[in-house]
Design an enzyme around this catalytic site. Sequence first.
Site, PDB file in Angstrom:
ATOM      1  N   CYS A 142       0.827  -1.203   0.000  1.00 17.32           N
ATOM      2  CA  CYS A 142       0.000   0.000   0.000  1.00 17.32           C
ATOM      3  C   CYS A 142       0.864   1.256   0.000  1.00 17.32           C
ATOM      4  O   CYS A 142       0.478   2.282  -0.568  1.00 17.32           O
ATOM      5  CB  CYS A 142      -0.936  -0.015   1.196  1.00 17.32           C
ATOM      6  SG  CYS A 142      -0.098  -0.217   2.785  1.00 17.32           S
TER       7      CYS A 142
ATOM      8  N   HIS B 133      -1.490   0.860   7.517  1.00 12.33           N
ATOM      9  CA  HIS B 133      -1.941   0.905   6.134  1.00 12.33           C
ATOM     10  C   HIS B 133      -1.809   2.327   5.605  1.00 12.33           C
ATOM     11  O   HIS B 133      -2.055   3.298   6.323  1.00 12.33           O
ATOM     12  CB  HIS B 133      -3.393   0.431   6.034  1.00 12.33           C
ATOM     13  CG  HIS B 133      -3.957   0.482   4.646  1.00 12.33           C
ATOM     14  ND1 HIS B 133      -3.506  -0.346   3.633  1.00 12.33           N
ATOM     15  CD2 HIS B 133      -4.908   1.269   4.090  1.00 12.33           C
ATOM     16  CE1 HIS B 133      -4.173  -0.070   2.526  1.00 12.33           C
ATOM     17  NE2 HIS B 133      -5.022   0.911   2.782  1.00 12.33           N
TER      18      HIS B 133
END
Length: 1258
Positions: free
Chosen positions: A57, A312
């Site tokens: 990510c 994330h």
Amino acid sequence: MIAFSSTMFGNLFEEDNSSVSSSQYGRGKKLKTKGLELPAPREFTNLSGIRNQGGTCYLSSLLQTLHFTPEFREALFSLGPEELGSLEDKDKPDAKVRIIPLQLQRLFAQLLLLDQEAASTTDLTDSFGWTSEEEMRQHDVQELNRILFSALETSLVGTSGHDLIHRLYHGTIVNQIVCKECKNISERQEDFLDLTVAVKNVSGLEDALWNMYVEEEIFDCDNLYHCGSCDQLVKAAKSAKLRKLPPFLTISLLRFNFDFVKCERYKDTSCYTFPVRINLKPFCEQSELDDMEYMYDLFSVIIHKGGCYGGHYHVYIKDVDHLGNWQCQDSSPGPASQEEISDTDVNLKVPQNEEEADDPLVVLKTILLQEEASQIPVDQLGQKLLKKTGISWNKKYRKQHGPLRKFLQLHPQIFLLSTDGSTVSLLRNHFTQAPSDLQNHEQLLHTLTSEPPGLNDNAGCPHWFDINDSKVLPIKEKDITQQFQGKESAYMLFYRKATLQRPSEATSSQSKIQSSMSFAEGNGCSQHSTADEKMAECDSANSTFELHLHLGPHYRFFNGALHPAVSQTESMWDLTFDKRKTLGDLRQSIFQLLEFWEGDMVLSVAKRVPAGLHVYHTLDGDELTLCEAEVADGEDIFVWNGVEVGGVQIQTGFDCEPLLLHILHLELSGEGSKCEQLVESPHVFPANAEVGTVFTALGTPIGVILMNNMESADEGCWTAIPKEDMKKTFREQGLRNGSLILVQDSDTDDNSVLPKQRRWTNSMNELNWLEVKNFCQSESEEKQVQIAVSMRTVVFDIRIKAIKELKLMKELAENSCLRPIDRNGKLLCPGKSWQLPDTSTLEEAEVKLGSSVGLCPGKAPASSQLFLFFALGTDIHPGAEMEVIVEETLSVRDCLKIMLQKSGQQGEMWHLRKMDWCYEAGEPLCEEDATLKELMIHSGDTLILTEGKLPPPGHLKMPIWWYQPAGLSGHCEDWDHLNCAFSQGSSWRAAPTQGAPDPEPAEVSLLYLGDVEISEEATLVELKSQAMALPSASKLAVQSTALLRVWTVESKRPSRLLRTNWRQLKEYRLGRRAELCLELLQKEEDLGPRDVLLRTQLRIPGERAYSVATDLVWDTTRGWTAGSLRQRVADVYSLPVEKIEIAKYFPEKFEWLPISSWNQQVAKRKKKKNQDTLQGGPYYLKDGDTIGIKNLLFDDNDDFSTIRDDIGKENQKRLAQEKKKSREVQRAQSSDVFSNAGMPTRPRGPEASLSIHVASFR
């Protein structure tokens, strides 16, 4: 305009697909090969995301930022094949292909051109040299930004884009020191590609820049500056300014810090503001330019969600060129308008006429009227319905109208199906409508297909998107303020100069995409023809779907439903089958698959329910296709004889569907206890069973049943079921999966849980007792007692009542306290995690009813006292700690005396260490005269009584080990003889460690010689002499200290080689917990500072084994390159350098990593010092590493591993599985016993560095 080169695309539409047969099956895993799947199209934003490869990510967020930097994107596209080469030639040995820029071009082209929800970065990460393990590992996006820019600079050397990064991102800072006496200015200039700014104790970006580039640091008093002009110590002022501003300013926020008190990393989640437009004029050296030259606009914010050990990333991006469709949602109060777009990525809303919207005829006709083509595939019609309405056919219409294809067949007056049923169109008479009908359809069509108001119609409103891997959602500019603070907060900021205006033709996304497509058609028409073929193959592949076959012989019936007898893998097989084929074909395929099957085979539709698997109806009619039989994709098919499973006759159908109910009833809370508590237990009953069967299942006499369909005892009313309704079924009573049932005795009167008003009483919803355990030393036989309490009960009353019921001495009323108990049954500190004044209530103390506390002797510590745990260093394990209460002003020496006295130990050869978070003895408390408060010792801390007196200041006390690598050429071979010499009368300790390559044993033995106490001013030679003077070392008969090699010991394995005999020990920075080992040599050696000692082993041809290891000294004066090491190895073994392969061994993983020289080409210019070094990742080469050598003249395979490596990996895998099972068991036990306790934290793996491998193009 964007100009693309034809080679940059490679094959945009290339997919790793294989053909799909009509029936494919196997066992265990999925029984189909990777099928052709039509990629999901772009959502209503018309922008593509990037698929996450597992842990990438951070990469996706940075790549999207670069993609939405038009100047970077266009500069990259301006590089043609004559400069970058072609991807088709990347495998040719002599081709000069710059793979990373080409793959980046290809990715950007896919993001612009292809109608797909998300693009893949697999090819790009492959060009980085990343493995699948690297793609799954999380990294820091700030680190990636620097490494990726460095890789691009290296890749573009010698091209017109060589200054791409420098031109767009390079800036300079000037540091100045001004002498207050002579006004002399000392300057030093620094280059930067990004600015790193502080977050801690700073309110925002402008505040941080002010501290960095406006505030001055004054040198005065005891901190004077030596002026080179005055040649004396003078007062001076130090400052920094931005000298050159880049077109694009990247700012990294220092959100991750280290707490030196707790010795752990943490993330700063405090509020940190940053403006959308910032004026950098106050921070610049030159300020005479126009103000607009200093204005920067925010266009990207990379956001991190999580903590310092994982999380994330996603990114907020401003669409400068208006590539996507964007709308400004109205968040004002009131009912939402029908034109609004919801957050579910739906671009089609319910028409004004709800009846028309619920009529599938109208909706399907509207979609077909919109299509330009005369006919479309039926499967495509279903996809368009999902795309335009946001809900699938199966979810909205299947239950009432059946499968889509069958619905079309039932309306031949409107729809025209092809002979094979694969395509559909409207009959011609439905293209000609009456004016009113046509107007209605056009209105519905407009409602369904037109872009909502706000899409691209607000030129003055910035277009921002939240790009989260594959998902792209529009946001407002004001949403950025939500990322100022918290666990989800801004981590990197990207600004662009306000004067960088885009031309008008560049801000038309439609013209941009069309021009790109026209270029692709002109230069890459083969790709589009290939795409058409792929689409045709996809249409064919979409005729298959997946069935889940549940094999009857592998199931057993218990607890009211079917369950796998062994495992889900053995009991359920996945079958990919052509849905155009018949049930007979399906039965025949399963017969061929199940060779062991005997007798009749019945196929039934099954369904997973909370209780297990349940069979509903049998599939009849072998001539029917699967679609006609209404078999859906992903259907569960139960394969059996139609009568029984495992000797138990099975009831089928909806009527007897098993229901999982939660039954509440009163039970005695413990053996001999008179307190009743509410117990909840799950039970399964057929839906057509009588309600009265509950009493039979519980084994209780017939009483009263109350039901609550709210699935929570906290909500709603409980309803008593009349006796006459006990004959009714559970379904008739309206019970379903998850329903709550309360069972009580019929003769219950005053203690009834159901008052006359028939409402559930809160007193029974809560446990009304507190368990007090006896930790007082007494002769009382009572170990614990339950005290009836409420949330308003005072703590003092609980303590006094517990003393009475436990039959303890009354004196404890003045000399006792209550303490909490953790999930492992350990008493916690009374003043750290639970402070209970006698005057407080349980509600004020936040104590949960039903929990356990301990009654302990002694008063709770006062505010000036510390409650400490302590343990002997030889007995460190949970539960072995003792306790003591001391004043916080007590010295370490006095605290040590108290602990020794309480533990019954004598003598002065002891010291204290503080237990670290690993439950190990940490750093010693060296300052014996310092107070506990000064050393930041807190209540609840654990101290370790460690045997041995601490060395005086300036001295080191280190364990010395004897190390002799087994089977190493040039060393003392008689290792067994050394062991025998100390087998009698000697206290030697062996320290086994993990793994080494063949032929060396997997365990390295270290023999303990003794401890040496020596001054830090002493030299390495003096250390060797003192070690050899130890009684245990006298038997070794070492002739000279020059024959000894000294290593540090880490994890019971030699680690760092100490060289230069006349160097002082303090220069090695060994630390107070250092351990050393000695290695005996046959001849003297004098290693220079640039010499690296390696263990080399030649692989035996035809065998998975190596010859005896040999020490090899490698001079790295000319660099730590693979080419230099290969040449050195070739010279030592007298082999041609092109005929050898070398690899480094990682004993902790039992793996070999080949050292390739593909990126170590001979350069004409002088290379950078840190380029192509084996000291960095992934090799991290150091002294003592094992290097395997393969002679390609006799052994040309790629395998370096040995049989011992295979065994080691299997053992590691087995141990990992055992640890995982053990953790799961412990977690389950902890969850059962202490349901209110938090889950244990997930162990953190070691951090790994990030690297991108780039070939040399100089």
